[in-house]
Design a protein around this motif. Structure first.
Motif, PDB file in Angstrom:
ATOM      1  N   THR A  94       0.833  -1.210   0.000  1.00 12.05           N
ATOM      2  CA  THR A  94       0.000   0.000   0.000  1.00 12.05           C
ATOM      3  C   THR A  94       0.865   1.257   0.000  1.00 12.05           C
ATOM      4  O   THR A  94       0.543   2.236  -0.680  1.00 12.05           O
ATOM      5  N   LEU A  95       1.963   1.227   0.742  1.00  7.20           N
ATOM      6  CA  LEU A  95       2.837   2.400   0.834  1.00  7.20           C
ATOM      7  C   LEU A  95       3.482   2.734  -0.508  1.00  7.20           C
ATOM      8  O   LEU A  95       3.573   3.921  -0.881  1.00  7.20           O
ATOM      9  N   ILE A  96       3.925   1.712  -1.241  1.00  5.59           N
ATOM     10  CA  ILE A  96       4.602   1.956  -2.528  1.00  5.59           C
ATOM     11  C   ILE A  96       3.677   2.662  -3.521  1.00  5.59           C
ATOM     12  O   ILE A  96       4.052   3.699  -4.091  1.00  5.59           O
ATOM     13  N   PRO A  97       2.468   2.165  -3.776  1.00  3.42           N
ATOM     14  CA  PRO A  97       1.592   2.895  -4.710  1.00  3.42           C
ATOM     15  C   PRO A  97       1.132   4.242  -4.175  1.00  3.42           C
ATOM     16  O   PRO A  97       0.847   5.157  -4.963  1.00  3.42           O
ATOM     17  N   LYS A 101      -8.128   6.236   2.087  1.00  6.15           N
ATOM     18  CA  LYS A 101      -8.169   5.224   1.028  1.00  6.15           C
ATOM     19  C   LYS A 101      -7.138   4.131   1.280  1.00  6.15           C
ATOM     20  O   LYS A 101      -7.414   2.941   1.082  1.00  6.15           O
ATOM     21  N   SER A 102      -5.933   4.526   1.712  1.00  8.41           N
ATOM     22  CA  SER A 102      -4.893   3.534   1.960  1.00  8.41           C
ATOM     23  C   SER A 102      -5.280   2.611   3.101  1.00  8.41           C
ATOM     24  O   SER A 102      -5.022   1.396   3.050  1.00  8.41           O
ATOM     25  N   THR A 103      -5.906   3.163   4.136  1.00  7.97           N
ATOM     26  CA  THR A 103      -6.337   2.332   5.258  1.00  7.97           C
ATOM     27  C   THR A 103      -7.378   1.304   4.821  1.00  7.97           C
ATOM     28  O   THR A 103      -7.344   0.140   5.244  1.00  7.97           O
ATOM     29  N   LEU A 104      -8.296   1.739   3.977  1.00  5.95           N
ATOM     30  CA  LEU A 104      -9.341   0.826   3.506  1.00  5.95           C
ATOM     31  C   LEU A 104      -8.795  -0.232   2.552  1.00  5.95           C
ATOM     32  O   LEU A 104      -9.308  -1.354   2.512  1.00  5.95           O
TER      33      LEU A 104
END
Length: 502
Positions: A312-315, A425-428
């Protein structure tokens, strides 16, 4: 008739506006559900026998559930009669604190919230910090029933107990000397040790330390920062905090398991313990190679969290940069970047991941890269839309007028004010990354087969659904719980970061 209707509406509003009443209702419903599940599992319907330990757990849960229902009714009565909860009712919260022996997170947190009338966010964070530490100690202590433990087990457990005592002291001090707008200046000597105890993986300790330092710095200043405002809203959301608790608990357990769990029990074959049912020695039973399923799930949490966060962190970083550049410059730059990303977006993410893994091999690094590539267009579009909106604000025009460079305007003024939707969004989507990780591992295209990972464990368990169903149930429940936790946390962050809900 009109007066009666207005009276009913006023009563409903009064109950709905009470955080304690809403949490009490939520708690007894969840606790009752857990009690019913334990009751159904306390009987072996095939053999016609009763499982005494499970039934004892059901009895304990049922007792505290009944007491929770009584407290809920008392809170309702107090609110309708006097508009506030009486002190005698709040004192009953101390009884619910005893439910910590059952491991019922919901009744324990409700008890902590009920006994204190004014609850600053630091108090709630301190409560979850202590509960996280106690749960990790309790889970790690189950290794005492195993044939052997790791060499670092005893010193690690001693350190965890000492840290738990420090965190208990911290909770008491926070409850006494911290209010919604003030923290005693001497608590700076508490904040620093709390930040250090975060080395155990307990992120709540880190957040508590940062919050205390921020509040001490703001003493006497009535202005509220965005950071404190978010935590006030988030700590008032029971489901979001429950999700955050489970995520941080798994992270803390993954960090501590390096010293409290023996990795060999999770990977070495033990043919004398093949397919054993759950017991104190093997809480989740053993698989077809005699490996401890409980230890494998604990070590598998580390893989799921690493892959979920990394993919998730990379995108977020790459997609965020591309979206920011595209949204700020517009025109030809926007057209080139977004059309290239549209090509990537047209390929289904799971098929792209399978293709990448098939080409470069199945391992953890390739799995992270495969899941990351397919998610870049989504984050780029989200950031682009936010940047195009923020770019029209007056402070951006003021920065241009002062001669700031485009790079400074984008990454100093625009991107920081466009991050809230990206965070939500990243959390979801971390939950979706966890599911994709387990799905690919289940298909043999994810993590290497010999590594304990929830998808790999589920793949083995699926072949024993009829005879040893626990081999598939426990890893499946772990996946469901982690994904739900991220979803609950994402919903809570969305509400906390949405200025329209102020």
């Amino acid at each position: 008739m009109i007066k009666k209707l207005q009276s009913k509406q006023g009563t409903a509003h009064q109950l709905k506006s009470s955080h304690e009443y809403r949490q009490a209702s939520f708690t007894w419903v969840i606790s009752l559900t857990l009690s019913v599940i334990l009751l159904l599992n306390s009987f072996d319907f095939a053999g016609g026998a009763m499982k005494p330990w499970v039934f004892a757990a059901f009895a304990a849960y049922a007792l505290f559930t009944i007491f929770q229902i009584i407290i809920t009714l008392l809170i309702r009565r107090d609110l309708l009669r006097t508009g506030e909860i009486r002190r005698s009712t709040r004192l009953l919260g101390y009884v619910q604190l005893l439910s910590i022996i059952t491991g019922n997170l919901f009744t324990v947190t409700f008890g902590f919230n009920l006994v204190k009338q004014q609850k600053p966010p630091e108090y709630t964070i301190a409560v979850y910090m202590l509960l996280t530490q106690l749960y990790v100690i309790a889970i790690s202590a189950l290794n005492l029933f195993k044939p052997y433990v790791s060499n670092t087990f005893l010193p690690a457990m001693f350190i965890l107990v000492v840290v738990a005592i420090l965190q208990l002291i911290a909770l008491l001090l926070v409850a006494k000397f911290v209010t919604n707008h003030y923290a005693h200046p001497k608590l700076v000597w508490l904040a620093l040790p709390m930040i250090l105890t975060a080395a155990t993986g307990n992120i709540f300790a880190l957040v508590l330390g940062i919050n205390l330092l921020a509040k001490i710095r703001k003493n006497g200043n009535p202005a509220m920062t965005r950071w404190s405002d978010v935590w006030i809203k988030l700590t008032a959301n029971s489901t979001a905090m429950a999700g955050l608790f489970f995520v941080i608990f798994l992270f803390c357990l993954s960090v501590c398991s390096v010293f409290t769990f023996d990795y060999s029990i999770a990977i070495d074959n033990n043919y004398s313990a093949i397919l054993l049912p759950p017991s104190l020695e093997y809480p989740f039973g053993t698989d077809n190679f005699g490996r401890d399923l409980f230890s494998r799930i604990v070590f598998g949490a580390r893989i799921s969290l690493i892959v979920g966060f990394a993919s998730t962190l990379i995108p977020v970083i790459i997609g965020g940069i591309l979206g920011a550049i595209s949204g700020y410059y517009g025109r030809q730059t926007d057209n080139i970047i977004m059309r290239l990303l549209d090509v990537l977006y047209a390929i289904p993410g799971i098929l792209l991941a399978i293709a990448i893994i098939a080409a470069f091999g199945a391992n953890t690094v390739n799995l992270i890269l495969a899941l990351s590539v397919g998610a870049i267009p989504t984050y780029a579009r989200t950031m682009r839309a936010n940047v195009m909106l923020v770019s029209t604000y007056e402070y951006v025009d003021a920065a241009r007028a002062f001669g700031s460079s485009n790079f400074s305007i984008i990454f100093k003024h625009i991107v920081p004010n466009s991050l809230a939707p990206m965070i939500v969004k990243s959390t979801l989507t971390i939950g979706a990354a966890v599911i994709s990780t387990s799905s690919l591992s289940y298909l043999g295209l994810g993590v290497e087969p010999h590594i304990p990972e929830w998808g790999n464990i589920l793949k083995i368990g699926s072949t024993y659904l009829e005879t040893n169903s626990y081999l598939a149930i426990y890893p499946g429940l772990a996946i469901i719980a982690l994904v739900l936790s991220f979803n609950f946390l994402g919903d809570g962050l969305r509400d906390a970061l949405d200025p329209k809900l102020d």
